[in-house]
Design an enzyme around this catalytic site. Structure first.
Site, short mmCIF file in Angstrom:
data_model
loop_
_atom_site.label_atom_id
_atom_site.label_comp_id
_atom_site.label_asym_id
_atom_site.label_seq_id
_atom_site.Cartn_x
_atom_site.Cartn_y
_atom_site.Cartn_z
N TYR A 120 38.68 36.85 32.13
CA TYR A 120 38.64 35.85 33.21
C TYR A 120 37.21 35.69 33.72
CZ TYR A 120 39.19 34.30 38.08
OH TYR A 120 39.07 33.65 39.28
N ASN A 163 37.51 36.98 47.74
CA ASN A 163 38.81 37.32 48.32
C ASN A 163 39.14 36.56 49.61
OD1 ASN A 163 37.86 39.74 46.56
ND2 ASN A 163 40.07 39.92 46.68
N ARG A 172 32.45 45.02 45.95
CA ARG A 172 31.65 43.80 45.87
C ARG A 172 31.49 43.19 47.26
NH1 ARG A 172 36.30 41.38 42.01
NH2 ARG A 172 37.59 40.31 43.54
C1 UGA Z 1 41.21 38.43 42.33
C2 UGA Z 1 40.77 37.41 41.29
O1 UGA Z 1 40.59 37.94 40.04
C3 UGA Z 1 39.52 36.69 41.62
O2 UGA Z 1 39.41 35.51 40.88
C4 UGA Z 1 39.44 36.22 42.96
O3 UGA Z 1 38.12 35.74 43.21
C5 UGA Z 1 39.80 37.30 43.90
O4 UGA Z 1 41.07 37.90 43.58
C6 UGA Z 1 39.91 36.66 45.22
O5 UGA Z 1 41.02 36.57 45.78
O6 UGA Z 1 38.89 36.15 45.68
P1 UGA Z 1 41.09 41.01 42.93
O7 UGA Z 1 40.29 41.17 44.17
O8 UGA Z 1 41.06 42.16 42.00
O9 UGA Z 1 40.60 39.67 42.19
O10 UGA Z 1 42.62 40.70 43.33
P2 UGA Z 1 43.85 41.48 43.92
O11 UGA Z 1 44.98 41.29 42.97
O12 UGA Z 1 44.07 40.99 45.29
O13 UGA Z 1 43.49 43.04 43.90
C7 UGA Z 1 42.66 43.68 44.83
C8 UGA Z 1 42.83 45.17 44.65
O14 UGA Z 1 44.11 45.57 45.13
C9 UGA Z 1 42.74 45.68 43.21
O15 UGA Z 1 42.08 46.91 43.20
C10 UGA Z 1 44.21 45.88 42.83
O16 UGA Z 1 44.36 46.84 41.82
C11 UGA Z 1 44.77 46.36 44.15
N1 UGA Z 1 46.24 46.18 44.34
C12 UGA Z 1 46.84 44.99 44.09
C13 UGA Z 1 46.98 47.25 44.86
O17 UGA Z 1 46.46 48.35 45.10
N2 UGA Z 1 48.33 47.07 45.09
C14 UGA Z 1 48.96 45.89 44.84
O18 UGA Z 1 50.19 45.81 45.08
C15 UGA Z 1 48.19 44.82 44.32
#
Ligand code: UGA
Length: 368
Positions: A160, A189, A322
């Site tokens: 991605y 985020n 980040r």
């Molecule tokens: C995502 C997208 O990949 C990006 O495109 C986007 O820019 C970003 O969200 C955003 O919303 O701006 P990410 O931050 O990894 O990236 O998205 P999440 O799925 O919200 O995960 C955040 C963190 O929470 C990760 O470490 C994930 O493993 C964790 N998580 C997620 C949990 O611990 N429990 C859950 O139930 C879901």
């Protein structure tokens, strides 16, 4: 009257964009999306034309874009649960298809505002092998100077970010070689109502391997509504910064009002003051749920650690920290985010409990 073409108008960001811009009589908006489920309140607005279905097969798409003053490209798969299991679709929707839009904008002399991602910065801290504390330059991320550190091909998660990075490079090359006017936005985020979907509650009845899981806000919100444990991937040690989606839309407004400041630039949009671990966010959401409902038992909901392999499957990897540098948006646009994380979560959870829970909610103030 300036005319906006909004590709992906029915998603989380698009729906908030319509909320803000359709109250202002100075804009007309033509939008495309698969479904109007999140924007039904705007259908029929005299300044808004909506086209349901696949925008890439819309007859006369290029002619429609040619009538706009600015094209905002939002449509994409942007949900991490999909990156390691639907790599082909992820690359298609984050590079191959939006590349066609960029070509159309270059041919027709249109300003393209392309949404990218903070994930282009990649893994960040895990690249530090020097012992002791990692240097801030690895996680305080600057549009012009920070490296983009993606993982190996076997870690499909980075497909991605790689597709988005290639799209950014393609758009910048179209600018240099064919004069395309562009703005690239890297969201850090964004949070708000209507983000993703609540599994089992919002009519998405697809099998989990197709539907995937929503991002962390909706995962935790769904767990709170169900009174089930909140799942912390690898203990929830990674950190994120969170920005109210309404403040992101405000930045877009400033860009549209000051095109000379916004054109041919890349902007981080995020709130460095709202940094928290995912575990800290889970704890805060339990507190806010207790506050919003007046029911202290939400504080006792378990937080359960789950390995990433079990939660997402093979090929998942994570970005550990980040933090956006936002000097550019502050200096050029006069944009400064102000809303604190607790207040943002309160608005989201009030909406969720009002919409989905049978239990009446306590009367609370939105001023936070
Ligand atoms: C995502 C997208 O990949 C990006 O495109 C986007 O820019 C970003 O969200 C955003 O919303 O701006 P990410 O931050 O990894 O990236 O998205 P999440 O799925 O919200 O995960 C955040 C963190 O929470 C990760 O470490 C994930 O493993 C964790 N998580 C997620 C949990 O611990 N429990 C859950 O139930 C879901």
């Amino acid at each position: 009257m300036p005319r906006i073409a909004l590709l992906g108008c029915g998603g989380f960001i698009g729906s908030h964009f319509l909320d803000a811009f359709l109250t202002d009589p100075s804009w007309t908006i033509e939008g495309w999306d698969w479904t109007p489920a999140k924007i039904k309140q705007h259908l029929g607005h005299p300044a808004f034309t909506f086209h349901p279905g696949d925008l890439y097969t819309f007859p006369g798409l290029e002619d429609a874009l040619a009538k706009a003053d600015v094209v905002i490209s939002l449509a994409a798969i942007c949900n991490p649960s999909q990156y390691n299991v639907r790599g082909v679709d992820v690359i298609e929707s984050n590079f191959i298809q939006p590349r066609l839009i960029a070509d159309m904008c270059a041919r027709r002399g249109k300003w393209l505002i392309q949404f990218s991602t903070s994930e282009v910065y990649g893994q960040t801290l895990s690249h530090w092998t020097g012992g002791g504390e990692a240097p801030a330059s690895l996680y305080e991320l600057d549009e012009e100077t920070s490296p983009l550190l993606l993982g190996p091909v076997s870690a499909q998660r980075w497909s991605y970010a790689c597709a988005k990075q290639l799209l950014e490079r393609y758009v910048a090359a179209l600018h240099r070689e064919q004069g395309l006017a562009y703005t690239i936005i890297r969201p850090f985020n964004f949070l708000g109502t209507r983000m993703d979907f609540l599994p089992g509650r919002q009519g998405v009845a697809l099998p989990r391997e197709v539907e995937g899981l929503p991002r962390v806000l909706a995962c935790f919100t769904g767990a709170l509504l169900d009174r089930s444990p909140l799942t912390l991937v690898d203990g929830g040690h990674v950190r994120r910064t969170f920005l109210a989606v309404e403040e992101a839309v405000e930045a877009l407004r400033l860009m549209l009002e000051r095109p000379g400041m916004a054109k041919n630039k890349i902007f981080n949009l995020g709130h460095p003051g709202n940094e928290i671990t995912i575990r800290g966010m889970a704890e805060m959401m339990r507190e806010v749920a207790a506050d919003v409902t007046g029911d202290e038992s939400y504080l006792e909901l378990p937080l359960v650690d789950v390995p990433a392999l079990e939660f997402y499957g093979e090929g998942y990897a994570d970005s550990d920290r980040r933090m956006p540098r936002i000097d550019k948006a502050a200096n050029l646009l006069g944009w400064t985010p102000r809303r604190g994380l607790r207040g943002i979560l309160r608005v989201v959870l009030e909406d969720a409990f009002q919409t989905h829970a049978s239990r009446p909610i306590a009367t609370v103030s939105l001023q936070e």
